[in-house]
Design a protein around this motif. Sequence first.
Motif, PDB file in Angstrom:
ATOM      1  N   ALA A 284      -3.329   6.238  -5.280  1.00  0.00           N
ATOM      2  CA  ALA A 284      -3.907   5.044  -4.679  1.00  0.00           C
ATOM      3  C   ALA A 284      -5.429   5.090  -4.831  1.00  0.00           C
ATOM      4  CB  ALA A 284      -3.518   4.954  -3.213  1.00  0.00           C
ATOM      5  N   ARG A 285      -6.026   3.924  -5.027  1.00  0.00           N
ATOM      6  CA  ARG A 285      -7.478   3.830  -5.191  1.00  0.00           C
ATOM      7  C   ARG A 285      -8.019   2.739  -4.279  1.00  0.00           C
ATOM      8  NH1 ARG A 285      -8.259   2.684 -11.418  1.00  0.00           N
ATOM      9  NH2 ARG A 285      -6.619   1.192 -10.887  1.00  0.00           N
ATOM     10  N   ARG A 286      -9.251   2.906  -3.851  1.00  0.00           N
ATOM     11  CA  ARG A 286      -9.896   1.862  -3.061  1.00  0.00           C
ATOM     12  C   ARG A 286     -11.338   1.707  -3.514  1.00  0.00           C
ATOM     13  NH1 ARG A 286     -10.877   4.390   3.025  1.00  0.00           N
ATOM     14  NH2 ARG A 286     -11.534   6.482   2.383  1.00  0.00           N
TER      15      ARG A 286
ATOM     16  N   TRP B 247     -12.593  -5.227   0.759  1.00  0.00           N
ATOM     17  CA  TRP B 247     -12.141  -3.990   0.123  1.00  0.00           C
ATOM     18  C   TRP B 247     -10.972  -4.271  -0.805  1.00  0.00           C
ATOM     19  CZ3 TRP B 247     -13.854   1.109   0.487  1.00  0.00           C
ATOM     20  CH2 TRP B 247     -14.919   1.318   1.368  1.00  0.00           C
ATOM     21  N   HIS B 248     -10.897  -3.482  -1.863  1.00  0.00           N
ATOM     22  CA  HIS B 248      -9.794  -3.557  -2.819  1.00  0.00           C
ATOM     23  C   HIS B 248      -8.988  -2.271  -2.729  1.00  0.00           C
ATOM     24  CE1 HIS B 248      -8.380  -3.453  -7.283  1.00  0.00           C
ATOM     25  NE2 HIS B 248      -7.467  -4.029  -6.520  1.00  0.00           N
ATOM     26  N   PHE B 249      -7.695  -2.396  -2.379  1.00  0.00           N
ATOM     27  CA  PHE B 249      -6.770  -1.267  -2.370  1.00  0.00           C
ATOM     28  C   PHE B 249      -5.775  -1.488  -3.503  1.00  0.00           C
ATOM     29  CE2 PHE B 249      -6.801  -0.170   2.496  1.00  0.00           C
ATOM     30  CZ  PHE B 249      -8.161   0.059   2.427  1.00  0.00           C
ATOM     31  N   GLN B 250      -5.541  -0.458  -4.312  1.00  0.00           N
ATOM     32  CA  GLN B 250      -4.591  -0.593  -5.421  1.00  0.00           C
ATOM     33  C   GLN B 250      -3.774   0.683  -5.562  1.00  0.00           C
ATOM     34  OE1 GLN B 250      -4.675   0.853  -8.841  1.00  0.00           O
ATOM     35  NE2 GLN B 250      -2.796  -0.277  -9.304  1.00  0.00           N
ATOM     36  N   HIS B 251      -2.463   0.518  -5.722  1.00  0.00           N
ATOM     37  CA  HIS B 251      -1.559   1.644  -5.928  1.00  0.00           C
ATOM     38  C   HIS B 251      -0.400   1.148  -6.770  1.00  0.00           C
ATOM     39  CE1 HIS B 251       0.645   5.344  -3.986  1.00  0.00           C
ATOM     40  NE2 HIS B 251       0.366   5.517  -5.268  1.00  0.00           N
TER      41      HIS B 251
ATOM     42  N   PRO C 164       1.782  -1.169  -8.679  1.00  0.00           N
ATOM     43  CA  PRO C 164       1.834  -2.630  -8.712  1.00  0.00           C
ATOM     44  C   PRO C 164       1.250  -3.309  -7.472  1.00  0.00           C
ATOM     45  CG  PRO C 164       3.970  -1.761  -8.114  1.00  0.00           C
ATOM     46  CD  PRO C 164       3.102  -0.569  -8.431  1.00  0.00           C
ATOM     47  N   ILE C 165       0.940  -2.537  -6.433  1.00  0.00           N
ATOM     48  CA  ILE C 165       0.395  -3.123  -5.200  1.00  0.00           C
ATOM     49  C   ILE C 165      -1.116  -3.282  -5.357  1.00  0.00           C
ATOM     50  CG2 ILE C 165       0.195  -2.947  -2.710  1.00  0.00           C
ATOM     51  CD1 ILE C 165       2.601  -1.101  -2.712  1.00  0.00           C
ATOM     52  N   ASP C 166      -1.591  -4.514  -5.249  1.00  0.00           N
ATOM     53  CA  ASP C 166      -2.996  -4.822  -5.510  1.00  0.00           C
ATOM     54  C   ASP C 166      -3.499  -5.737  -4.394  1.00  0.00           C
ATOM     55  OD1 ASP C 166      -5.481  -5.536  -6.723  1.00  0.00           O
ATOM     56  OD2 ASP C 166      -4.609  -5.099  -8.671  1.00  0.00           O
ATOM     57  N   ILE C 167      -4.298  -5.189  -3.504  1.00  0.00           N
ATOM     58  CA  ILE C 167      -4.655  -5.867  -2.257  1.00  0.00           C
ATOM     59  C   ILE C 167      -6.164  -6.042  -2.143  1.00  0.00           C
ATOM     60  CG2 ILE C 167      -4.928  -5.313   0.210  1.00  0.00           C
ATOM     61  CD1 ILE C 167      -2.031  -4.434   0.217  1.00  0.00           C
ATOM     62  N   VAL C 168      -6.566  -7.207  -1.619  1.00  0.00           N
ATOM     63  CA  VAL C 168      -7.934  -7.419  -1.152  1.00  0.00           C
ATOM     64  C   VAL C 168      -7.849  -7.696   0.343  1.00  0.00           C
ATOM     65  CG1 VAL C 168      -9.986  -8.876  -1.264  1.00  0.00           C
ATOM     66  CG2 VAL C 168      -8.766  -8.274  -3.371  1.00  0.00           C
ATOM     67  N   LEU C 169      -8.694  -7.037   1.110  1.00  0.00           N
ATOM     68  CA  LEU C 169      -8.679  -7.229   2.556  1.00  0.00           C
ATOM     69  C   LEU C 169     -10.091  -7.353   3.093  1.00  0.00           C
ATOM     70  CD1 LEU C 169      -9.555  -4.342   4.115  1.00  0.00           C
ATOM     71  CD2 LEU C 169      -7.334  -3.661   3.217  1.00  0.00           C
ATOM     72  N   GLN C 170     -10.163  -7.910   4.293  1.00  0.00           N
ATOM     73  CA  GLN C 170     -11.451  -8.060   4.972  1.00  0.00           C
ATOM     74  C   GLN C 170     -11.206  -8.040   6.464  1.00  0.00           C
ATOM     75  OE1 GLN C 170     -13.547 -11.693   4.020  1.00  0.00           O
ATOM     76  NE2 GLN C 170     -15.513 -10.890   4.651  1.00  0.00           N
ATOM     77  N   LEU C 171     -12.157  -7.514   7.217  1.00  0.00           N
ATOM     78  CA  LEU C 171     -12.045  -7.503   8.666  1.00  0.00           C
ATOM     79  C   LEU C 171     -13.433  -7.575   9.277  1.00  0.00           C
ATOM     80  CD1 LEU C 171     -11.261  -3.860   9.912  1.00  0.00           C
ATOM     81  CD2 LEU C 171     -12.072  -4.389   7.611  1.00  0.00           C
ATOM     82  N   ASP C 172     -13.498  -8.077  10.503  1.00  0.00           N
ATOM     83  CA  ASP C 172     -14.767  -8.052  11.217  1.00  0.00           C
ATOM     84  C   ASP C 172     -14.510  -7.890  12.706  1.00  0.00           C
ATOM     85  OD1 ASP C 172     -14.335 -10.667  12.337  1.00  0.00           O
ATOM     86  OD2 ASP C 172     -15.145 -11.559  10.525  1.00  0.00           O
ATOM     87  N   GLY C 173     -15.572  -7.487  13.404  1.00  0.00           N
ATOM     88  CA  GLY C 173     -15.487  -7.196  14.830  1.00  0.00           C
ATOM     89  C   GLY C 173     -16.459  -6.078  15.150  1.00  0.00           C
TER      90      GLY C 173
ATOM     91  N   GLU D 277      -1.564   4.396   1.508  1.00  0.00           N
ATOM     92  CA  GLU D 277      -1.227   5.456   0.561  1.00  0.00           C
ATOM     93  C   GLU D 277       0.251   5.847   0.605  1.00  0.00           C
ATOM     94  OE1 GLU D 277      -4.759   8.449  -0.199  1.00  0.00           O
ATOM     95  OE2 GLU D 277      -4.442   8.178   1.951  1.00  0.00           O
ATOM     96  N   THR D 278       0.916   5.580   1.701  1.00  0.00           N
ATOM     97  CA  THR D 278       2.312   6.014   1.869  1.00  0.00           C
ATOM     98  C   THR D 278       3.329   4.936   1.525  1.00  0.00           C
ATOM     99  OG1 THR D 278       2.444   5.332   4.202  1.00  0.00           O
ATOM    100  CG2 THR D 278       1.563   7.533   3.737  1.00  0.00           C
TER     101      THR D 278
END
Length: 292
Positions: free
Chosen positions: A3-5, A13-17, A19-28, A45-46
């Motif tokens: 897995a890479r980020r 943030w970009h998380f990739q593992h 075929p799973i390819d995610i962009v996420l964002q959060l605030d607070g 990762e799991t």
Amino acid sequence: MQARRQALSNGRWHFQHGPIDIVLQLDGDSTACEHALQTAWQRFETILPELVRELPALRRPVDELHDHRFESVVARRMHQAASELAWASADGFITPMAAVAGSVAQEVLQALALPGVGRAYVNNGGDIALHLQRGEWRIGVVSKLAQALAADAASALVTDGQFVISAAMPVRGVATSGWGGRSFSFGVADSVTVLADTAAQADVAATLIANAVNLQHPGIQRRPANSLRDDTDLGDRMVTVDVPSLPPALIQDALQLGLDCARGLQARGQLHAAYLCCQGQVAVTPVLECLV
């Protein structure tokens, strides 16, 4: 395969593992967000190894899985979402894989949605899970993603429209499906975007509605799914690979079939709204009062 980020602009943030390819964002709260991000990464990762162990069963139709017990919480979520909406499939065929992107997005979001995090989203290839304790998220609609990216590669993505999800609304899942996307479709819709309670539910609903936007025309090209991808859960079922310019009346008929499917799901409380696009024509379910 590890897995890479990677940190992106604007706090994303970009998380990739695999075929799973995610962009996420959060605030607070900054400390809470830092902790949530690390928690989400550890969970991310799991996920893929868990799903790989159960792939053979996840690729089976849900009507063959009545007595099967999945070990992974993500796999169980996939199975539940597909089973609950299977009635809307034209021939009853659907596998848990119809909910994989939305279910993974939900799992990562749960790890992000810790105390002190006001807003978060996880976008898994267009299937989006939302966390909203306050504020809102604005989400764009793109009917032909490949064309939009090619036409606007040097700047921000041009959308066909947008909608706003606020904290007061019940929507926490958004998904889009269509024949030109990364997943196969039986239909001819350029895109079907669904708003639902959860991302897993929206994922399955978008798939089923996009499949329902269908018609017979000699110019439509279809091929067996397993001739295009040997690991598909669709076997030799015919999937759409090209759609020519269609007569407007036929497009209207196809959209009506999709709209009928969407209204049936809406009547059962399995989606809040759906936005269907095919070659410039649009159909939309009635907007529920809770979304106005």
